[in-house]
Design a protein around this motif. Structure first.
Motif, mmCIF file in Angstrom:
data_model
loop_
_atom_site.group_PDB
_atom_site.id
_atom_site.type_symbol
_atom_site.label_atom_id
_atom_site.label_comp_id
_atom_site.label_asym_id
_atom_site.label_seq_id
_atom_site.Cartn_x
_atom_site.Cartn_y
_atom_site.Cartn_z
ATOM 1 N N GLY A 8 6.353 -0.024 -52.719
ATOM 2 C CA GLY A 8 5.736 0.851 -51.689
ATOM 3 C C GLY A 8 7.079 1.474 -51.135
ATOM 4 O O GLY A 8 8.064 1.352 -51.379
ATOM 5 N N THR A 9 6.874 2.282 -50.084
ATOM 6 C CA THR A 9 7.922 2.675 -49.222
ATOM 7 C C THR A 9 8.596 1.592 -48.662
ATOM 8 O O THR A 9 8.185 0.378 -48.409
ATOM 9 C CB THR A 9 7.445 3.746 -48.238
ATOM 10 O OG1 THR A 9 6.751 2.896 -47.042
ATOM 11 C CG2 THR A 9 6.616 4.902 -48.843
ATOM 12 N N ALA A 10 10.026 1.792 -48.469
ATOM 13 C CA ALA A 10 10.677 0.710 -47.780
ATOM 14 C C ALA A 10 10.230 0.357 -46.324
ATOM 15 O O ALA A 10 10.185 -0.975 -46.015
ATOM 16 C CB ALA A 10 12.140 1.095 -47.486
ATOM 17 N N ALA A 11 9.627 1.250 -45.580
ATOM 18 C CA ALA A 11 8.888 0.977 -44.415
ATOM 19 C C ALA A 11 7.674 0.043 -44.454
ATOM 20 O O ALA A 11 7.388 -0.896 -43.818
ATOM 21 C CB ALA A 11 8.492 2.369 -43.602
ATOM 22 N N GLU A 12 6.926 0.426 -45.570
ATOM 23 C CA GLU A 12 5.833 -0.412 -45.632
ATOM 24 C C GLU A 12 6.178 -1.675 -46.145
ATOM 25 O O GLU A 12 5.475 -2.761 -45.716
ATOM 26 C CB GLU A 12 4.941 0.066 -46.923
ATOM 27 C CG GLU A 12 4.223 1.485 -46.570
ATOM 28 C CD GLU A 12 3.457 2.068 -47.902
ATOM 29 O OE1 GLU A 12 2.715 3.129 -47.663
ATOM 30 O OE2 GLU A 12 3.975 1.770 -48.958
ATOM 31 N N LEU A 13 7.049 -2.135 -46.899
ATOM 32 C CA LEU A 13 7.346 -3.432 -47.478
ATOM 33 C C LEU A 13 8.199 -4.100 -46.206
ATOM 34 O O LEU A 13 7.978 -5.248 -45.908
ATOM 35 C CB LEU A 13 8.214 -3.348 -48.546
ATOM 36 C CG LEU A 13 7.710 -3.575 -49.902
ATOM 37 C CD1 LEU A 13 6.856 -2.399 -50.134
ATOM 38 C CD2 LEU A 13 8.617 -3.614 -51.039
ATOM 39 N N SER A 14 8.875 -3.422 -45.390
ATOM 40 C CA SER A 14 9.507 -3.860 -44.115
ATOM 41 C C SER A 14 8.399 -4.450 -43.133
ATOM 42 O O SER A 14 8.877 -5.461 -42.532
ATOM 43 C CB SER A 14 10.480 -3.003 -43.123
ATOM 44 O OG SER A 14 11.632 -2.627 -44.432
ATOM 45 N N ALA A 15 7.261 -3.720 -43.264
ATOM 46 C CA ALA A 15 6.279 -4.268 -42.079
ATOM 47 C C ALA A 15 5.345 -5.254 -42.909
ATOM 48 O O ALA A 15 4.346 -6.035 -42.014
ATOM 49 C CB ALA A 15 5.442 -2.916 -41.946
ATOM 50 N N SER A 16 5.373 -5.422 -44.031
ATOM 51 C CA SER A 16 4.588 -6.463 -44.769
ATOM 52 C C SER A 16 4.984 -7.847 -44.322
ATOM 53 O O SER A 16 6.090 -8.375 -44.510
ATOM 54 C CB SER A 16 4.692 -6.299 -46.195
ATOM 55 O OG SER A 16 4.170 -7.541 -46.861
#
Length: 234
Positions: A216-224
């Motif tokens: 996913g986007t880096a932002a998506e994975l950071s928020a996971s």
């Protein structure tokens, strides 16, 4: 810019890569994160031609390079900075940098690119005659990156650039990676410091035991929450 499709790699009876697929768009930083032994380094070594796949394809700028030699891949603009820096310790800083341009014949261009490397890594400019093995770990990482840039890569493969470095150097190395990318070089980054990698990446893939299990986007994975628990200490 770069695509791996259904890549498989076997070492004897062990399947190290089990059909992974990933892509990197022109101008992106894409990071590959995962625990030790997940297959990240094998992915980069196969991408750069140091390991041979048993299946799948690798393309660079639309051209199939699956069976190309490592040397041919460098000529086409795919260059790796290996884990552990791998500078030539008995050779000088300048000799290491010049080796990065070993396939080039344009002396004027090489001279210009050396100047660019000195501007990006001022500490190297101050130590051109010093043996590379006497540099600190952070300085050797800068030398390995400068050596790679001397080949004028379109695509840079970085394997654990922060490994073993003091925190001050880690931040500096990541700032340099971002600057190199902003200057036009596409980057595929393997990094155990997932938090730092996700801060500078556009897209990310998570590997476990030879497979891509999440992307996913880096932002998506950071928020996971799953990623936070497994890799970000959250």
């Amino acid at each position: 810019m770069f695509e791996i499709h259904d890549l498989q790699v076997n070492f004897g009876g062990i399947q190290a890569l089990k059909g992974i697929s990933l892509s990197v768009e022109d101008g992106q930083i894409v990071t590959l994160i995962g625990a030790n032994g997940a297959g990240k380094t094998t992915t980069l070594r196969t991408a750069s031609g140091l390991e041979r796949p048993s299946g799948g394809t690798i393309t660079l700028a639309g051209q199939d390079i699956t069976r190309a030699s490592a040397r041919e891949r460098v000529k086409q603009g795919l260059v790796q900075v290996p884990e552990g820096r791998r500078v030539f310790p008995k050779m000088s800083v300048l000799e290491n940098l010049e080796l990065g341009a070993f396939l080039r014949k344009d002396r004027a261009g090489i001279t210009r690119d050396l100047r660019d490397v000195y501007e990006r890594f001022p500490v190297l400019a101050d130590r051109l005659k010093q043996q590379a093995g006497t540099l600190s770990g952070g300085e050797q990482q800068m030398l390995a990156m400068g050596r790679a840039l001397m080949s004028r890569p379109k695509m840079l493969l970085l394997d654990e650039p922060s490994m073993g470095l003091a925190p001050l150097f880690v931040q500096e190395i990541f700032d340099i990676i971002k600057a190199i990318n902003e200057a036009g070089t596409t980057v595929l980054l393997v990094e155990q410091n997932a938090n730092m990698a996700l801060q500078i990446a556009d897209h990310a893939y998570v590997m476990e035991t030879g497979r891509i299990v999440l992307s996913g986007t880096a932002a998506e994975l950071s928020a996971s929450d799953e990623i936070k628990r497994a890799y970000l200490g959250g």
